[in-house]
Design a protein around this motif. Structure first.
Motif, PDB file in Angstrom:
ATOM      1  N   PRO A 132       0.810  -1.229   0.000  1.00 60.30           N
ATOM      2  CA  PRO A 132       0.000   0.000   0.000  1.00 60.30           C
ATOM      3  C   PRO A 132       0.839   1.274   0.000  1.00 60.30           C
ATOM      4  CG  PRO A 132      -0.860  -1.579   1.589  1.00 60.30           C
ATOM      5  CD  PRO A 132       0.453  -2.109   1.124  1.00 60.30           C
ATOM      6  N   TRP A 133       1.934   1.274   0.760  1.00 57.82           N
ATOM      7  CA  TRP A 133       2.786   2.463   0.820  1.00 57.82           C
ATOM      8  C   TRP A 133       3.438   2.734  -0.532  1.00 57.82           C
ATOM      9  CZ3 TRP A 133       2.323   5.392   5.017  1.00 57.82           C
ATOM     10  CH2 TRP A 133       1.898   4.793   6.202  1.00 57.82           C
ATOM     11  N   LEU A 134       3.949   1.682  -1.156  1.00 59.41           N
ATOM     12  CA  LEU A 134       4.579   1.851  -2.468  1.00 59.41           C
ATOM     13  C   LEU A 134       3.547   2.261  -3.516  1.00 59.41           C
ATOM     14  CD1 LEU A 134       7.037  -1.191  -2.527  1.00 59.41           C
ATOM     15  CD2 LEU A 134       7.650   1.245  -2.516  1.00 59.41           C
ATOM     16  N   SER A 135       2.349   1.687  -3.445  1.00 55.31           N
ATOM     17  CA  SER A 135       1.300   2.036  -4.411  1.00 55.31           C
ATOM     18  C   SER A 135       0.930   3.503  -4.289  1.00 55.31           C
ATOM     19  CB  SER A 135       0.064   1.154  -4.191  1.00 55.31           C
ATOM     20  OG  SER A 135       0.369  -0.209  -4.404  1.00 55.31           O
ATOM     21  N   PHE A 136       0.806   3.976  -3.041  1.00 58.77           N
ATOM     22  CA  PHE A 136       0.523   5.392  -2.839  1.00 58.77           C
ATOM     23  C   PHE A 136       1.641   6.256  -3.434  1.00 58.77           C
ATOM     24  CE2 PHE A 136       1.506   9.183  -0.313  1.00 58.77           C
ATOM     25  CZ  PHE A 136       0.377   9.942  -0.590  1.00 58.77           C
ATOM     26  N   ALA A 137       2.882   5.869  -3.173  1.00 57.97           N
ATOM     27  CA  ALA A 137       4.010   6.665  -3.655  1.00 57.97           C
ATOM     28  C   ALA A 137       4.065   6.696  -5.174  1.00 57.97           C
ATOM     29  CB  ALA A 137       5.316   6.103  -3.092  1.00 57.97           C
ATOM     30  N   LEU A 138       3.851   5.558  -5.819  1.00 62.45           N
ATOM     31  CA  LEU A 138       4.004   5.478  -7.268  1.00 62.45           C
ATOM     32  C   LEU A 138       2.850   6.143  -8.016  1.00 62.45           C
ATOM     33  CD1 LEU A 138       5.389   1.842  -7.543  1.00 62.45           C
ATOM     34  CD2 LEU A 138       6.650   3.983  -7.756  1.00 62.45           C
ATOM     35  N   ILE A 139       1.669   6.160  -7.423  1.00 63.20           N
ATOM     36  CA  ILE A 139       0.552   6.894  -8.029  1.00 63.20           C
ATOM     37  C   ILE A 139       0.623   8.362  -7.623  1.00 63.20           C
ATOM     38  CG2 ILE A 139      -1.960   7.135  -8.149  1.00 63.20           C
ATOM     39  CD1 ILE A 139      -2.162   4.119  -7.653  1.00 63.20           C
ATOM     40  N   GLY A 140       0.829   8.599  -6.341  1.00 64.83           N
ATOM     41  CA  GLY A 140       0.815   9.968  -5.826  1.00 64.83           C
ATOM     42  C   GLY A 140       1.911  10.844  -6.394  1.00 64.83           C
ATOM     43  N   ILE A 141       3.048  10.250  -6.787  1.00 69.45           N
ATOM     44  CA  ILE A 141       4.133  11.062  -7.330  1.00 69.45           C
ATOM     45  C   ILE A 141       3.738  11.721  -8.646  1.00 69.45           C
ATOM     46  CG2 ILE A 141       5.295   9.286  -8.722  1.00 69.45           C
ATOM     47  CD1 ILE A 141       7.952  10.370  -7.524  1.00 69.45           C
ATOM     48  N   GLY A 142       2.662  11.208  -9.248  1.00 72.15           N
ATOM     49  CA  GLY A 142       2.140  11.859 -10.444  1.00 72.15           C
ATOM     50  C   GLY A 142       1.707  13.289 -10.192  1.00 72.15           C
ATOM     51  N   ALA A 143       1.377  13.610  -8.932  1.00 72.94           N
ATOM     52  CA  ALA A 143       1.021  14.985  -8.589  1.00 72.94           C
ATOM     53  C   ALA A 143       2.174  15.924  -8.899  1.00 72.94           C
ATOM     54  CB  ALA A 143       0.641  15.089  -7.113  1.00 72.94           C
ATOM     55  N   LEU A 144       3.407  15.467  -8.649  1.00 73.07           N
ATOM     56  CA  LEU A 144       4.579  16.280  -8.997  1.00 73.07           C
ATOM     57  C   LEU A 144       4.685  16.463 -10.501  1.00 73.07           C
ATOM     58  CD1 LEU A 144       7.296  14.849  -6.563  1.00 73.07           C
ATOM     59  CD2 LEU A 144       5.883  16.899  -6.301  1.00 73.07           C
ATOM     60  N   GLY A 145       4.309  15.429 -11.261  1.00 66.79           N
ATOM     61  CA  GLY A 145       4.305  15.551 -12.715  1.00 66.79           C
ATOM     62  C   GLY A 145       3.321  16.601 -13.188  1.00 66.79           C
ATOM     63  N   CYS A 146       2.138  16.637 -12.561  1.00 64.26           N
ATOM     64  CA  CYS A 146       1.141  17.649 -12.912  1.00 64.26           C
ATOM     65  C   CYS A 146       1.660  19.050 -12.621  1.00 64.26           C
ATOM     66  CB  CYS A 146      -0.150  17.405 -12.132  1.00 64.26           C
ATOM     67  SG  CYS A 146      -1.037  15.914 -12.587  1.00 64.26           S
ATOM     68  N   LEU A 147       2.250  19.233 -11.438  1.00 67.32           N
ATOM     69  CA  LEU A 147       2.729  20.557 -11.045  1.00 67.32           C
ATOM     70  C   LEU A 147       3.925  20.987 -11.890  1.00 67.32           C
ATOM     71  CD1 LEU A 147       2.425  20.235  -7.168  1.00 67.32           C
ATOM     72  CD2 LEU A 147       0.821  21.300  -8.766  1.00 67.32           C
ATOM     73  N   ALA A 148       4.847  20.055 -12.139  1.00 62.32           N
ATOM     74  CA  ALA A 148       5.994  20.376 -12.984  1.00 62.32           C
ATOM     75  C   ALA A 148       5.543  20.711 -14.402  1.00 62.32           C
ATOM     76  CB  ALA A 148       6.979  19.206 -13.004  1.00 62.32           C
ATOM     77  N   GLY A 149       4.531  19.977 -14.901  1.00 57.48           N
ATOM     78  CA  GLY A 149       3.995  20.268 -16.223  1.00 57.48           C
ATOM     79  C   GLY A 149       3.354  21.640 -16.287  1.00 57.48           C
ATOM     80  N   GLY A 150       2.638  22.015 -15.215  1.00 60.08           N
ATOM     81  CA  GLY A 150       2.041  23.347 -15.170  1.00 60.08           C
ATOM     82  C   GLY A 150       3.094  24.439 -15.170  1.00 60.08           C
ATOM     83  N   TRP A 151       4.186  24.213 -14.434  1.00 58.43           N
ATOM     84  CA  TRP A 151       5.282  25.187 -14.401  1.00 58.43           C
ATOM     85  C   TRP A 151       5.965  25.283 -15.765  1.00 58.43           C
ATOM     86  CZ3 TRP A 151      10.711  24.346 -14.686  1.00 58.43           C
ATOM     87  CH2 TRP A 151      11.477  25.483 -14.393  1.00 58.43           C
ATOM     88  N   LEU A 152       6.212  24.135 -16.391  1.00 59.59           N
ATOM     89  CA  LEU A 152       6.859  24.137 -17.700  1.00 59.59           C
ATOM     90  C   LEU A 152       5.970  24.748 -18.777  1.00 59.59           C
ATOM     91  CD1 LEU A 152       8.610  20.633 -17.846  1.00 59.59           C
ATOM     92  CD2 LEU A 152       9.716  22.871 -17.896  1.00 59.59           C
ATOM     93  N   SER A 153       4.648  24.598 -18.605  1.00 58.33           N
ATOM     94  CA  SER A 153       3.735  25.114 -19.627  1.00 58.33           C
ATOM     95  C   SER A 153       3.845  26.628 -19.772  1.00 58.33           C
ATOM     96  CB  SER A 153       2.291  24.723 -19.300  1.00 58.33           C
ATOM     97  OG  SER A 153       1.817  25.400 -18.143  1.00 58.33           O
ATOM     98  N   ARG A 154       4.268  27.303 -18.715  1.00 53.86           N
ATOM     99  CA  ARG A 154       4.434  28.746 -18.798  1.00 53.86           C
ATOM    100  C   ARG A 154       5.600  29.115 -19.708  1.00 53.86           C
ATOM    101  NH1 ARG A 154       3.702  30.804 -12.503  1.00 53.86           N
ATOM    102  NH2 ARG A 154       1.627  29.892 -12.165  1.00 53.86           N
ATOM    103  N   ALA A 155       6.584  28.224 -19.790  1.00 58.37           N
ATOM    104  CA  ALA A 155       7.780  28.510 -20.586  1.00 58.37           C
ATOM    105  C   ALA A 155       7.675  27.968 -22.002  1.00 58.37           C
ATOM    106  CB  ALA A 155       9.009  27.928 -19.891  1.00 58.37           C
ATOM    107  N   ILE A 156       7.155  26.740 -22.158  1.00 63.21           N
ATOM    108  CA  ILE A 156       7.161  26.118 -23.483  1.00 63.21           C
ATOM    109  C   ILE A 156       5.762  25.851 -24.024  1.00 63.21           C
ATOM    110  CG2 ILE A 156       9.406  25.071 -23.040  1.00 63.21           C
ATOM    111  CD1 ILE A 156       7.990  22.400 -22.550  1.00 63.21           C
ATOM    112  N   GLY A 157       4.729  26.124 -23.205  1.00 64.68           N
ATOM    113  CA  GLY A 157       3.355  25.923 -23.656  1.00 64.68           C
ATOM    114  C   GLY A 157       2.812  24.563 -23.256  1.00 64.68           C
ATOM    115  N   GLY A 158       1.513  24.521 -23.014  1.00 61.94           N
ATOM    116  CA  GLY A 158       0.862  23.297 -22.579  1.00 61.94           C
ATOM    117  C   GLY A 158       0.892  22.198 -23.612  1.00 61.94           C
ATOM    118  N   PHE A 159       0.852  22.564 -24.885  1.00 57.37           N
ATOM    119  CA  PHE A 159       0.856  21.550 -25.943  1.00 57.37           C
ATOM    120  C   PHE A 159       2.165  20.777 -25.931  1.00 57.37           C
ATOM    121  CE2 PHE A 159       1.634  20.048 -30.250  1.00 57.37           C
ATOM    122  CZ  PHE A 159       0.433  19.414 -30.546  1.00 57.37           C
TER     123      PHE A 159
END
Length: 397
Positions: free
Chosen positions: A251-278
């Motif tokens: 359960p702990w590993l499953s939470f970590a491996l799914i939940g770390i996607g939140a960092l992907g969302c936030l990093a993508g939002g930050w990058l979208s300001r520089a290179i665009g969402g597309f």
């Protein structure tokens, strides 16, 4: 509460409510080891319960678009009612677990309620902070990701208790999320009602080339995403057993491996300001598609390496989702954003059904090789995205 105060707290309230509400989505998956041990459920049963939620979500999103509820009524009201009812049917699963068909129906109703939480959360964000839709939706999808992972975390904290405890906790969180959004209300930047709300209005957005291109990318993303999330507790069994770790670490590993996607969302939002969402969406889809391809070939590597690869997969598999939502909202007809997003979600989640069915029923035979069954999603999504015209992305807003 003054309008200035509401504006300052709107985004935090919405994203927190999204986290709480979407904890209902995989609430069964988070306690799957206990359920399978006590009730004798199989991987196919896990797939059946997961499919029930997806089917309910599809029915719900189509109903929103068909009836026009997504654009005729306040998104905050739909969100609140859906959260409260979703909390109820999720809790009732505890009583119905000995009756498979009734339990399955309750999971279907849970998915139906989630249709009033996830798309309405997107619309609420756009209604409050339209100028920062890409970044704000990154936070919203980060909370969706954490909400999906949350049942695994709750199970990790309640290993000494019955599986009922984390399920009931998810219901309590959904109630809190619904009440807070109901008190917040809708923002000022979307029309309160559509001129003519119907399914045809949502479908009409697919006639717009750029919306169709973005939606195609989203459809490919959906084929992969939820099947991967369902697979995570199964994928971690190999590295756990090869490392001689206790099964209680799953359960702990499953939470970590799914939940770390939140960092992907936030990093993508930050990058979208520089290179665009597309560009962010395309890069994430390419990356997750490559991982679909190579993961079965990597299972001979040490367990730690496998976990790192799964971590990268967890990050990239969701990083494109907020960008697809923001792009779709930008190119959809302005007075039917809710219906357009509801239709896009309905079609996308319809594609999760065969993907989840394929991998859940193929797992006993193929094991990690089922990742190749997910590969067509990213490939076809990238093909659709190749037809996006950046020069015309604002023509229909």
């Amino acid at each position: 509460m003054t309008s200035d105060v509401r504006l300052r707290i709107a985004l935090p309230v919405i994203i927190l409510a999204q986290l709480f509400g979407t904890s209902l989505w995989f609430s069964i998956n988070g306690v799957w080891l206990s359920l399978s041990s006590e009730q004798g459920f199989t991987e196919a049963d896990l797939g059946a319960f997961t499919l029930a939620v997806q089917l309910g979500f599809i029915i719900g999103t189509l109903s929103l678009a068909l009836t026009g509820l997504a654009d005729r009524y306040k998104a905050s009201m739909i969100f609140c009612i859906s959260s409260l009812f979703g909390a109820l049917v999720n809790a009732l699963f505890i009583l119905a677990v000995d009756h498979f068909m009734l339990a399955w129906l309750l999971r279907l109703l849970t998915g139906l309620c989630l249709a009033g939480i996830y798309p309405m959360g997107m619309k609420l964000v756009i209604s409050w902070v339209p100028k920062y839709a890409g970044s704000a939706l990154s936070w919203l999808l980060a909370m969706l990701t954490l909400g999906t992972a949350l049942p695994h975390l709750m199970r990790g904290f309640t290993l000494g208790l019955g599986w009922q405890a984390p399920l009931f906790t998810a219901s309590v969180l959904a109630v809190l999320g619904g009440i807070t959004v109901g008190a917040l209300g809708c923002g000022p930047h979307l029309p309160a009602t559509a001129r003519r709300a119907a399914l045809s209005q949502g479908l009409s957005a697919l006639k717009i080339p750029n919306f169709r291109s973005v939606a195609g990318g989203y459809f490919g993303h959906c084929w992969e995403l939820y099947a991967f999330w369902m697979l995570v507790p199964l994928l971690v069994v190999r590295p756990v057993t090869e490392s001689n770790w206790s099964l209680s670490s799953i359960p702990w590993l499953s939470f970590a491996l799914i939940g770390i996607g939140a960092l992907g969302c936030l990093a993508g939002g930050w990058l979208s300001r520089a290179i665009g969402g597309f560009a962010v969406a395309r890069f994430a889809l390419i990356s997750s598609g490559l991982l679909c391809l190579i993961y079965p070939l990597l299972t001979v590597l040490p367990p730690f390496v496998l976990l790192v690869v799964l971590m990268l997969w967890g990050i990239t598999v969701i990083a494109d989702s907020p960008q697809f939502s923001a792009l779709a909202a930008q190119v959809a007809p302005a007075d039917n954003v809710g219906s357009s997003l509801a239709v896009m979600n309905a079609v996308g989640f319809a594609l999760t059904v065969p993907a989840i069915w394929l991998v859940s029923y193929s797992w006993p035979v193929l094991n990690e090789w089922v990742s190749w069954l997910l590969l067509p999603g990213p490939l076809l999504g990238l093909l659709a995205m190749s037809k996006f015209d950046k020069e015309k992305r604002h023509d229909n807003t």
